[in-house]
Design an enzyme around this catalytic site. Structure first.
Site, PDB file in Angstrom:
ATOM      1  N   LYS A  57       0.763  -1.349  -0.031  1.00  0.00           N
ATOM      2  CA  LYS A  57       0.175  -0.040  -0.067  1.00  0.00           C
ATOM      3  C   LYS A  57       0.672   1.117  -0.063  1.00  0.00           C
ATOM      4  CE  LYS A  57      -4.039   1.989   2.331  1.00  0.00           C
ATOM      5  NZ  LYS A  57      -4.709   2.062   3.610  1.00  0.00           N
ATOM      6  N   ASP A 162     -14.756   5.819  11.194  1.00  0.00           N
ATOM      7  CA  ASP A 162     -15.140   5.887   9.857  1.00  0.00           C
ATOM      8  C   ASP A 162     -15.525   4.443   9.554  1.00  0.00           C
ATOM      9  OD1 ASP A 162     -15.879   6.725   7.586  1.00  0.00           O
ATOM     10  OD2 ASP A 162     -13.685   6.990   6.771  1.00  0.00           O
TER      11      ASP A 162
END
Length: 167
Positions: A57, A162
């Site tokens: 990532k 979130d």
């Protein structure tokens, strides 16, 4: 007045520096395909020296669609100017630390392998995003599982903030 030649570190240069370090450590030996693009990162398949598939990532804070990160996160500690590359590094460092802490406590997260600068290397998980799920067999059980996960995170001192199908 004579000006000195200057330089500017780009995303590509920063990628090279991180991948060079990860390659020298044997964490990454081959680069695969891109498997995801998000507002904060690009995700690729890679392999280590033994040929084991892993996930890479690359944090990419500062994209046009995600410029409010400076206001929403406390990365800059009230600095007026701060590099997007530096913010990406902080983001990757924090993600690796959280992922390691959760993995060590038995949470179902990819095994964190290594990180350098703005890159995080983790176990490659075969799966698909929840946004692609069109039908759930037992909605009540899924809801219970998700609520239990939130409670378990809270008991470890983590508030997700979130929690949605993208995260």
């Amino acid at each position: 007045m004579l000006l000195d030649d200057g330089f500017r570190l780009t995303n590509a240069g920063y990628d090279y520096l991180a991948l060079k370090a990860l390659t020298l450590r044997g964490t990454v030996s081959s680069f695969g395909t891109q498997i995801g693009v998000g507002k904060e990162s690009n995700i690729y398949t890679v392999s280590d020296d033994e040929g084991s598939p892993l996930c890479l990532k690359l944090h990419r804070l500062g994209r046009i669609c995600f410029r409010n990160v400076r206001n929403k996160r406390n990365y800059n500690r009230k600095r007026k100017k701060i590099s997007w590359l530096y913010l990406s590094r902080i983001s990757a460092t924090r993600e690796f630390a959280y992922m390691k802490a959760l993995y060590d406590r038995g949470f179902s997260v990819p095994k964190p392998i290594d990180f350098n600068r703005h890159c995080v290397i983790m176990e490659l998980v075969n799966g698909y995003p929840l946004t692609q799920v069109n039908e759930v067999v037992d909605v009540d059980q899924l809801y219970d599982d998700l609520m239990n996960l939130i409670v378990r995170l809270g008991n470890c001192g983590v508030i997700h903030g979130d929690f949605n199908e993208f995260n």
